[in-house]
Design a protein around this motif. Structure first.
Motif, PDB file in Angstrom:
ATOM      1  N   GLU A  29       0.811  -1.225   0.000  1.00  0.00           N
ATOM      2  CA  GLU A  29       0.000   0.000   0.000  1.00  0.00           C
ATOM      3  C   GLU A  29       0.846   1.278   0.000  1.00  0.00           C
ATOM      4  O   GLU A  29       0.359   2.344  -0.370  1.00  0.00           O
ATOM      5  N   PHE A  30       2.121   1.177   0.439  1.00  0.00           N
ATOM      6  CA  PHE A  30       2.974   2.364   0.537  1.00  0.00           C
ATOM      7  C   PHE A  30       4.177   2.339  -0.401  1.00  0.00           C
ATOM      8  O   PHE A  30       4.809   3.370  -0.615  1.00  0.00           O
ATOM      9  N   ASN A  31       4.514   1.176  -0.938  1.00  0.00           N
ATOM     10  CA  ASN A  31       5.751   1.033  -1.695  1.00  0.00           C
ATOM     11  C   ASN A  31       5.818   1.965  -2.901  1.00  0.00           C
ATOM     12  O   ASN A  31       6.850   2.584  -3.184  1.00  0.00           O
ATOM     13  N   PHE A  32       4.698   2.073  -3.641  1.00  0.00           N
ATOM     14  CA  PHE A  32       4.665   2.957  -4.802  1.00  0.00           C
ATOM     15  C   PHE A  32       4.964   4.394  -4.398  1.00  0.00           C
ATOM     16  O   PHE A  32       5.759   5.083  -5.034  1.00  0.00           O
ATOM     17  N   TRP A  33       4.339   4.862  -3.316  1.00  0.00           N
ATOM     18  CA  TRP A  33       4.515   6.238  -2.855  1.00  0.00           C
ATOM     19  C   TRP A  33       5.918   6.455  -2.306  1.00  0.00           C
ATOM     20  O   TRP A  33       6.476   7.551  -2.432  1.00  0.00           O
ATOM     21  N   PHE A  34       6.491   5.413  -1.710  1.00  0.00           N
ATOM     22  CA  PHE A  34       7.844   5.478  -1.164  1.00  0.00           C
ATOM     23  C   PHE A  34       8.845   5.830  -2.266  1.00  0.00           C
ATOM     24  O   PHE A  34       9.669   6.735  -2.110  1.00  0.00           O
ATOM     25  N   TRP A  35       8.767   5.137  -3.389  1.00  0.00           N
ATOM     26  CA  TRP A  35       9.705   5.393  -4.479  1.00  0.00           C
ATOM     27  C   TRP A  35       9.321   6.635  -5.283  1.00  0.00           C
ATOM     28  O   TRP A  35      10.190   7.309  -5.834  1.00  0.00           O
ATOM     29  N   LEU A  36       8.047   6.956  -5.337  1.00  0.00           N
ATOM     30  CA  LEU A  36       7.632   8.185  -6.014  1.00  0.00           C
ATOM     31  C   LEU A  36       8.179   9.407  -5.279  1.00  0.00           C
ATOM     32  O   LEU A  36       8.567  10.405  -5.903  1.00  0.00           O
ATOM     33  N   ASN A  37       8.213   9.337  -3.953  1.00  0.00           N
ATOM     34  CA  ASN A  37       8.769  10.409  -3.140  1.00  0.00           C
ATOM     35  C   ASN A  37      10.200  10.722  -3.570  1.00  0.00           C
ATOM     36  O   ASN A  37      10.562  11.876  -3.810  1.00  0.00           O
ATOM     37  N   MET A  38      11.003   9.683  -3.686  1.00  0.00           N
ATOM     38  CA  MET A  38      12.391   9.850  -4.096  1.00  0.00           C
ATOM     39  C   MET A  38      12.480  10.378  -5.534  1.00  0.00           C
ATOM     40  O   MET A  38      13.292  11.263  -5.846  1.00  0.00           O
ATOM     41  N   THR A  39      11.636   9.874  -6.387  1.00  0.00           N
ATOM     42  CA  THR A  39      11.659  10.275  -7.796  1.00  0.00           C
ATOM     43  C   THR A  39      11.355  11.758  -7.963  1.00  0.00           C
ATOM     44  O   THR A  39      12.056  12.486  -8.670  1.00  0.00           O
ATOM     45  N   ILE A  40      10.304  12.220  -7.286  1.00  0.00           N
ATOM     46  CA  ILE A  40       9.910  13.625  -7.422  1.00  0.00           C
ATOM     47  C   ILE A  40      10.945  14.556  -6.815  1.00  0.00           C
ATOM     48  O   ILE A  40      11.414  15.512  -7.454  1.00  0.00           O
ATOM     49  N   ASN A  41      11.323  14.286  -5.565  1.00  0.00           N
ATOM     50  CA  ASN A  41      12.142  15.237  -4.830  1.00  0.00           C
ATOM     51  C   ASN A  41      13.614  15.219  -5.215  1.00  0.00           C
ATOM     52  O   ASN A  41      14.343  16.160  -4.899  1.00  0.00           O
ATOM     53  N   PHE A  42      14.052  14.166  -5.891  1.00  0.00           N
ATOM     54  CA  PHE A  42      15.424  14.138  -6.387  1.00  0.00           C
ATOM     55  C   PHE A  42      15.491  14.338  -7.899  1.00  0.00           C
ATOM     56  O   PHE A  42      16.161  15.253  -8.386  1.00  0.00           O
ATOM     57  N   CYS A  43      14.776  13.516  -8.639  1.00  0.00           N
ATOM     58  CA  CYS A  43      14.884  13.567 -10.106  1.00  0.00           C
ATOM     59  C   CYS A  43      14.361  14.891 -10.664  1.00  0.00           C
ATOM     60  O   CYS A  43      14.916  15.416 -11.643  1.00  0.00           O
ATOM     61  N   GLY A  44      13.293  15.427 -10.053  1.00  0.00           N
ATOM     62  CA  GLY A  44      12.735  16.684 -10.540  1.00  0.00           C
ATOM     63  C   GLY A  44      13.767  17.799 -10.571  1.00  0.00           C
ATOM     64  O   GLY A  44      14.147  18.295 -11.642  1.00  0.00           O
ATOM     65  N   PRO A  45      14.296  18.209  -9.415  1.00  0.00           N
ATOM     66  CA  PRO A  45      15.298  19.289  -9.429  1.00  0.00           C
ATOM     67  C   PRO A  45      16.609  18.898 -10.101  1.00  0.00           C
ATOM     68  O   PRO A  45      17.261  19.734 -10.721  1.00  0.00           O
ATOM     69  N   PHE A  46      16.998  17.621  -9.997  1.00  0.00           N
ATOM     70  CA  PHE A  46      18.288  17.213 -10.564  1.00  0.00           C
ATOM     71  C   PHE A  46      18.293  17.341 -12.085  1.00  0.00           C
ATOM     72  O   PHE A  46      19.210  17.897 -12.679  1.00  0.00           O
ATOM     73  N   PHE A  47      17.268  16.828 -12.734  1.00  0.00           N
ATOM     74  CA  PHE A  47      17.256  16.829 -14.192  1.00  0.00           C
ATOM     75  C   PHE A  47      16.737  18.142 -14.785  1.00  0.00           C
ATOM     76  O   PHE A  47      17.076  18.485 -15.918  1.00  0.00           O
ATOM     77  N   VAL A  48      15.916  18.867 -14.021  1.00  0.00           N
ATOM     78  CA  VAL A  48      15.345  20.106 -14.559  1.00  0.00           C
ATOM     79  C   VAL A  48      16.220  21.310 -14.250  1.00  0.00           C
ATOM     80  O   VAL A  48      16.441  22.168 -15.117  1.00  0.00           O
ATOM     81  N   LEU A  49      16.745  21.406 -13.034  1.00  0.00           N
ATOM     82  CA  LEU A  49      17.465  22.602 -12.611  1.00  0.00           C
ATOM     83  C   LEU A  49      18.978  22.499 -12.750  1.00  0.00           C
ATOM     84  O   LEU A  49      19.712  23.361 -12.266  1.00  0.00           O
ATOM     85  N   MET A  50      19.449  21.454 -13.386  1.00  0.00           N
ATOM     86  CA  MET A  50      20.893  21.294 -13.546  1.00  0.00           C
ATOM     87  C   MET A  50      21.489  22.401 -14.426  1.00  0.00           C
ATOM     88  O   MET A  50      22.547  22.954 -14.148  1.00  0.00           O
ATOM     89  N   SER A  51      20.801  22.749 -15.502  1.00  0.00           N
ATOM     90  CA  SER A  51      21.345  23.724 -16.443  1.00  0.00           C
ATOM     91  C   SER A  51      21.129  25.148 -15.952  1.00  0.00           C
ATOM     92  O   SER A  51      20.221  25.435 -15.176  1.00  0.00           O
ATOM     93  N   ARG A  52      21.967  26.056 -16.429  1.00  0.00           N
ATOM     94  CA  ARG A  52      21.864  27.466 -16.069  1.00  0.00           C
ATOM     95  C   ARG A  52      20.567  28.072 -16.608  1.00  0.00           C
ATOM     96  O   ARG A  52      19.854  28.788 -15.889  1.00  0.00           O
ATOM     97  N   ASP A  53      20.236  27.773 -17.846  1.00  0.00           N
ATOM     98  CA  ASP A  53      19.077  28.403 -18.479  1.00  0.00           C
ATOM     99  C   ASP A  53      17.770  28.063 -17.775  1.00  0.00           C
ATOM    100  O   ASP A  53      16.881  28.905 -17.659  1.00  0.00           O
ATOM    101  N   SER A  54      17.639  26.822 -17.311  1.00  0.00           N
ATOM    102  CA  SER A  54      16.373  26.403 -16.694  1.00  0.00           C
ATOM    103  C   SER A  54      16.072  27.203 -15.437  1.00  0.00           C
ATOM    104  O   SER A  54      14.907  27.462 -15.123  1.00  0.00           O
TER     105      SER A  54
END
Length: 422
Positions: A311-336
Motif C-alpha cells: 500500500e505504501f511502496n509505490f509512494w515510497f519510491w515516487l517520493n524519491m523520484t519527485i524530490n530528487f529527479c525533478g530538481p536534478f534533471f530540470v534545474l541542472m542547467s543554467r538556463d532552466s
C-alpha cells in the motif's frame, strides 16, 4: 536605478486571490467534517498534523533564511527579504494551529487496539506513548519500551518543549522583522547590527533545538523507532520546501506587477538553492535508508519495512523520484533556473513532493495501510491540503499587504542586491 517610489508601492490584497483562498478554506473545512463524520477520525487527525507541521516548517524556514542572510552578510537577498519576513510573521499563528491540532489529537480518544492487540481507549495522535497506563506495569496498555523512554516522552514535558520551541522561534523571528521595519524608518546600521547579533543567537538556539522539535512532532508517532539523522533530514526538507515557497511567492508578485527590481539573476540564485538543498535532502534520505537497510536490525529496519508494504511502496519510491529527479534533471542547467515557467513548474512539483515526504513519515505509523496503494491518498488528504493551502495564501497575502514597503529600502546591502549579476 530603482527609485524610492518603487519601494514604497505596497501590496494590495484584493481580487481573485482572496476569493480563491476562501473557496479553498471552505473545501478544507468540508473535507475535515467529512473525515470525522465518515468515521475516519484517525486519518483526519493525521492529515491535520501533516499540514500543521508543513505550515510551521515553512514559517520556521522564514526565520532561518533571514538569520542566515544577516550572519553571512549576504547582499544578493537584500531586496527580497520582505518575502521570508512575511513567513516569519505567520509563525505565531501557525504555531497555535499546530498546538491545537496536537492537543485535540491527544485528548480526543477512540476505541482501538494497542500494540499488544488488546482493545483499549486510544488517543488519535501519539497513540504509542500518550495513552493512559502505558508506563504502569500490569496495565493492559503497559509497554516496557515506552516506559524506558517516559522520562522524556511524557505529556507535561512534551507540551512544555513544544511551546518553548515555537515561542522562542516566533519571538526571535518577530524581532528580526521589527528591526528591519525600524531600519526603514530611521536608516543607519544600528538595527542591522542588532539583527546580526540576534541572528547569531538564533542559529545557535535553532541548531540545538530543531532536531528535538522534529523528534517530538513527527518521530515520536513511532516511538519504538529512532534515528539520529531524522532531525537533520527534516531540516533539509524545511530548507528545500522553504526556498520553493518563497520562489513561488516572488514569481506571483512579479506577474502581478510588483517587485520590478527582481530579475532573472535573483531567480537563478533561488534555483541554485532549491537544487542544492534538494540534492542534500536526497543524500540524507539515502544515508538514513541505506544504513538501516544494510544493517537489517529489526528495531531499525521496521520503519522502512512498513513503508515497503504494497500500500505504501509505490509512494515510497515516487517520493524519491519527485524530490530528487525533478530538481536534478530540470534545474541542472543554467538556463532552466532563469526561466519563470520552468521554475514555477518545478516549485509546484516540489511542494507536492515534500507533502508526500511528510505523508510517508506520518501515515504508515498512524493509520497504517488502508486497502490498495491508490486508496491511500483520497478525498481527506486532498481536501485538507487544499484547505491549508487556502489558509496559507490568505494569511500570507494579508500579512504582506501590511508592509509599507516591499523591500527593506535602508538595508546596507540593498544596492548590491539590485545590481546582482551571475
Amino acid at each position: 536605478m530603482i527609485t524610492q517610489n518603487n519601494f514604497d508601492k505596497p501590496f494590495v490584497f484584493t481580487g481573485k486571490a482572496k476569493i480563491w483562498s476562501f473557496i479553498m478554506i471552505a473545501i478544507g473545512i468540508a473535507g475535515v467534517l467529512y473525515g470525522f463524520l465518515s468515521g475516519s477520525g484517525e486519518r483526519t487527525f493525521s492529515n491535520l498534523l501533516l499540514m500543521g507541521y508543513y505550515f510551521v516548517s515553512v514559517c520556521i524556514f522564514g526565520v532561518c533564511f533571514c538569520a542566515v542572510q544577516y550572519i553571512s552578510q549576504a547582499g544578493w537577498s537584500a531586496s527580497i527579504l520582505r518575502i521570508p519576513q512575511v513567513l516569519v510573521k505567520l509563525l505565531p499563528a501557525a504555531s497555535v494551529i499546530l498546538l491545537v491540532i496536537i492537543s485535540a489529537g491527544i485528548f480526543t480518544t477512540h476505541s482501538g487496539k494497542n500494540e499488544a492487540g488488546a482493545t483499549t481507549i486510544l488517543p488519535y495522535l501519539y497513540k504509542l506513548w500518550a495513552l493512559k497506563g502505558v508506563t504502569t506495569p500490569g496495565n493492559v496498555n503497559y509497554d516496557p519500551i515506552i516506559a524506558g523512554k517516559s522520562i522524556y516522552l511524557n505529556l507535561p514535558l512534551f507540551f512544555v518543549r513544544m511551546v518553548a520551541y515555537l515561542t522562542v522561534y516566533s519571538i526571535m523571528g518577530r524581532l528580526l522583522v521589527k528591526y528591519s521595519v525600524n531600519e526603514d524608518k530611521i536608516g543607519g546600521v544600528f538595527n542591522y547590527k542588532k539583527s546580526f547579533t540576534l541572528s547569531a543567537a538564533f542559529i545557535a538556539v535553532f541548531g540545538f533545538t530543531v532536531p528535538l522539535f522534529v523528534f517530538d512532532t513527527i518521530m515520536s508517532l513511532e516511538a519504538h523507532w529512532f534515528s539520529t539523522l531524522f532531525g537533520w533530514y527534516n531540516l533539509l526538507g524545511f530548507l528545500a520546501t522553504g526556498f520553493t515557497v518563497i520562489t513561488l511567492i516572488i514569481i506571483y508578485l512579479k506577474e502581478a506587477g510588483y517587485l520590478p527590481w527582481v530579475n532573472e539573476n535573483h531567480l537563478h540564485t533561488l534555483g541554485i538553492q532549491i537544487f542544492g538543498f534538494s540534492i542534500f535532502w536526497t543524500y540524507l534520505w539515502f544515508e538514513q535508508f541505506l544504513l538501516m537497510y544494510y544493517s537489517n536490525l529489526p528495531e531499525e529496519a521496521v520503519y522502512f519495512y512498513k513503508r515497503w508494504e504494497p500500500e505504501f511502496n509505490f509512494w515510497f519510491w515516487l517520493n524519491m523520484t519527485i524530490n530528487f529527479c525533478g530538481p536534478f534533471f530540470v534545474l541542472m542547467s543554467r538556463d532552466s533556473k532563469r526561466k519563470v515557467k520552468v521554475m514555477k513548474a518545478t516549485c509546484f512539483l516540489l511542494i507536492g513532493g515534500h507533502w508526500l515526504d511528510y505523508w510517508l513519515m506520518i501515515m504508515p505509523g498512524t493509520t497504517g495501510p488502508q486497502s490498495h496503494w491508490y486508496t491511500e491518498i483520497g478525498v481527506i488528504e486532498g481536501s485538507v491540503f487544499i484547505g491549508f493551502t487556502g489558509l496559507f495564501i490568505y494569511m500570507l497575502l494579508n500579512s504582506l499587504s501590511k508592509f509599507k514597503a516591499l523591500a527593506p529600502k535602508n538595508h546596507p546591502f540593498l544596492q548590491e542586491s539590485l545590481s546582482l549579476h551571475i
